[in-house]
Design a protein around this motif. Sequence first.
Motif, PDB file in Angstrom:
ATOM      1  N   ASP A  77      46.980  53.489 -44.111  1.00  0.00           N
ATOM      2  CA  ASP A  77      46.048  53.761 -45.210  1.00  0.00           C
ATOM      3  C   ASP A  77      44.725  54.310 -44.687  1.00  0.00           C
ATOM      4  O   ASP A  77      44.110  55.171 -45.310  1.00  0.00           O
ATOM      5  CB  ASP A  77      45.808  52.496 -46.034  1.00  0.00           C
ATOM      6  CG  ASP A  77      47.068  52.037 -46.744  1.00  0.00           C
ATOM      7  OD1 ASP A  77      47.772  52.908 -47.291  1.00  0.00           O
ATOM      8  OD2 ASP A  77      47.349  50.832 -46.740  1.00  0.00           O
ATOM      9  N   SER A  81      43.540  58.171 -45.700  1.00  0.00           N
ATOM     10  CA  SER A  81      42.266  58.425 -46.376  1.00  0.00           C
ATOM     11  C   SER A  81      41.314  59.229 -45.494  1.00  0.00           C
ATOM     12  O   SER A  81      40.575  60.078 -45.989  1.00  0.00           O
ATOM     13  CB  SER A  81      41.620  57.115 -46.825  1.00  0.00           C
ATOM     14  OG  SER A  81      41.407  56.263 -45.729  1.00  0.00           O
ATOM     15  N   SER A 129      41.576  62.041 -53.539  1.00  0.00           N
ATOM     16  CA  SER A 129      41.471  60.618 -53.203  1.00  0.00           C
ATOM     17  C   SER A 129      41.432  59.737 -54.438  1.00  0.00           C
ATOM     18  O   SER A 129      41.970  58.634 -54.431  1.00  0.00           O
ATOM     19  CB  SER A 129      40.256  60.361 -52.318  1.00  0.00           C
ATOM     20  OG  SER A 129      39.067  60.606 -53.022  1.00  0.00           O
ATOM     21  N   SER A 130      40.827  60.220 -55.526  1.00  0.00           N
ATOM     22  CA  SER A 130      40.816  59.398 -56.742  1.00  0.00           C
ATOM     23  C   SER A 130      42.191  59.348 -57.390  1.00  0.00           C
ATOM     24  O   SER A 130      42.523  58.380 -58.069  1.00  0.00           O
ATOM     25  CB  SER A 130      39.771  59.912 -57.732  1.00  0.00           C
ATOM     26  OG  SER A 130      40.122  61.187 -58.203  1.00  0.00           O
ATOM     27  N   LEU A 132      45.110  59.480 -55.509  1.00  0.00           N
ATOM     28  CA  LEU A 132      45.918  58.634 -54.626  1.00  0.00           C
ATOM     29  C   LEU A 132      45.467  57.180 -54.623  1.00  0.00           C
ATOM     30  O   LEU A 132      46.284  56.274 -54.514  1.00  0.00           O
ATOM     31  CB  LEU A 132      45.875  59.174 -53.195  1.00  0.00           C
ATOM     32  CG  LEU A 132      46.620  60.473 -52.941  1.00  0.00           C
ATOM     33  CD1 LEU A 132      46.423  60.907 -51.499  1.00  0.00           C
ATOM     34  CD2 LEU A 132      48.091  60.331 -53.238  1.00  0.00           C
ATOM     35  N   TYR A 133      44.156  56.979 -54.705  1.00  0.00           N
ATOM     36  CA  TYR A 133      43.600  55.631 -54.640  1.00  0.00           C
ATOM     37  C   TYR A 133      42.674  55.367 -55.818  1.00  0.00           C
ATOM     38  O   TYR A 133      41.461  55.369 -55.667  1.00  0.00           O
ATOM     39  CB  TYR A 133      42.809  55.430 -53.335  1.00  0.00           C
ATOM     40  CG  TYR A 133      43.622  55.618 -52.090  1.00  0.00           C
ATOM     41  CD1 TYR A 133      44.617  54.723 -51.749  1.00  0.00           C
ATOM     42  CD2 TYR A 133      43.386  56.692 -51.244  1.00  0.00           C
ATOM     43  CE1 TYR A 133      45.359  54.890 -50.600  1.00  0.00           C
ATOM     44  CE2 TYR A 133      44.124  56.865 -50.093  1.00  0.00           C
ATOM     45  CZ  TYR A 133      45.110  55.962 -49.777  1.00  0.00           C
ATOM     46  OH  TYR A 133      45.831  56.139 -48.643  1.00  0.00           O
ATOM     47  N   ASN A 135      40.546  53.185 -58.528  1.00  0.00           N
ATOM     48  CA  ASN A 135      39.775  51.964 -58.270  1.00  0.00           C
ATOM     49  C   ASN A 135      40.602  50.697 -58.412  1.00  0.00           C
ATOM     50  O   ASN A 135      40.423  49.749 -57.672  1.00  0.00           O
ATOM     51  CB  ASN A 135      38.555  51.889 -59.200  1.00  0.00           C
ATOM     52  CG  ASN A 135      37.455  52.791 -58.734  1.00  0.00           C
ATOM     53  OD1 ASN A 135      37.413  53.188 -57.571  1.00  0.00           O
ATOM     54  ND2 ASN A 135      36.550  53.132 -59.625  1.00  0.00           N
ATOM     55  N   SER A 137      43.651  50.255 -57.671  1.00  0.00           N
ATOM     56  CA  SER A 137      44.673  50.099 -56.640  1.00  0.00           C
ATOM     57  C   SER A 137      44.084  49.745 -55.285  1.00  0.00           C
ATOM     58  O   SER A 137      44.831  49.453 -54.355  1.00  0.00           O
ATOM     59  CB  SER A 137      45.503  51.382 -56.512  1.00  0.00           C
ATOM     60  OG  SER A 137      44.760  52.375 -55.855  1.00  0.00           O
ATOM     61  N   ILE A 138      42.775  49.771 -55.160  1.00  0.00           N
ATOM     62  CA  ILE A 138      42.144  49.468 -53.872  1.00  0.00           C
ATOM     63  C   ILE A 138      42.516  48.058 -53.419  1.00  0.00           C
ATOM     64  O   ILE A 138      42.815  47.834 -52.256  1.00  0.00           O
ATOM     65  CB  ILE A 138      40.616  49.608 -53.961  1.00  0.00           C
ATOM     66  CG1 ILE A 138      40.221  51.028 -54.320  1.00  0.00           C
ATOM     67  CG2 ILE A 138      39.927  49.168 -52.678  1.00  0.00           C
ATOM     68  CD1 ILE A 138      40.341  52.037 -53.239  1.00  0.00           C
ATOM     69  N   LYS A 140      45.146  46.510 -53.828  1.00  0.00           N
ATOM     70  CA  LYS A 140      46.522  46.438 -53.339  1.00  0.00           C
ATOM     71  C   LYS A 140      46.619  46.871 -51.880  1.00  0.00           C
ATOM     72  O   LYS A 140      47.566  46.512 -51.185  1.00  0.00           O
ATOM     73  CB  LYS A 140      47.430  47.292 -54.214  1.00  0.00           C
ATOM     74  CG  LYS A 140      47.535  46.782 -55.625  1.00  0.00           C
ATOM     75  CD  LYS A 140      48.319  47.726 -56.502  1.00  0.00           C
ATOM     76  CE  LYS A 140      48.235  47.246 -57.951  1.00  0.00           C
ATOM     77  NZ  LYS A 140      48.551  48.267 -58.885  1.00  0.00           N
ATOM     78  N   LEU A 141      45.657  47.668 -51.415  1.00  0.00           N
ATOM     79  CA  LEU A 141      45.656  48.117 -50.022  1.00  0.00           C
ATOM     80  C   LEU A 141      45.143  47.036 -49.083  1.00  0.00           C
ATOM     81  O   LEU A 141      45.474  47.027 -47.905  1.00  0.00           O
ATOM     82  CB  LEU A 141      44.783  49.356 -49.856  1.00  0.00           C
ATOM     83  CG  LEU A 141      45.203  50.605 -50.614  1.00  0.00           C
ATOM     84  CD1 LEU A 141      44.184  51.700 -50.383  1.00  0.00           C
ATOM     85  CD2 LEU A 141      46.570  51.058 -50.177  1.00  0.00           C
TER      86      LEU A 141
END
Length: 145
Positions: A77, A81, A129-130, A132-133, A135, A137-138, A140-141
Motif C-alpha cells: 500500500d 500510493s 488516489s481518491s 483508489l483510496y 476516505n 477505506s483508509i 481498512k489499510l
Amino acid sequence: MIQETGRIIEIKEINGEKTVVVECISKSACKSCSSNDNCGVGVVAKGLTNRAHHLSMPYKQGMEINESIELFIENKDIVKSSMIVYIIPLLLFVSGCSISYLFTNNEPLVIAISLLSLFIGTLIAKAVSSKLYPNNSISKLISTK
C-alpha cells in the motif's frame, strides 16, 4: 511494513457502528541526532512542534480510552500510493517539458508549459488516489494489534 504506536482518545458510534479515534504523534528524527545543533535541518526541526494526527478505526472488543495500540501499514500500500503521488506528476512534467521543447526554443514558454503539466499531473494523481483510496477505506489499510 510500517509500524506506529497510537493512543485511543475517543470511542464513538457512527451509523450504528462503533469506531475509535486514534491519535498518533509524528516526531522528527532530527531531534535525536547528536549533531543536530550544527545541522541546518536539525535547527529547523527544533522549531517545529510535534503534530498530532487523528485516525478513525473500526472498534475491536476490549479497546478502551487512553489505551496504546499498534498500527500497521502494508508495504504494498505504501509503494502503490507513492507511485501515484510521485510518478504521475513527474511523468507529465517531463513529457510537457520534452514536447514543448520540440515545438519552441522559447525557454520561458517551455518552463511555463512544464509547470502547467506538473500541475495537471498533480490533479490527476489526486483524482486517481481518491478513487483508489476513498476516505472511508483508509481504515481498512491500517490494521491494529
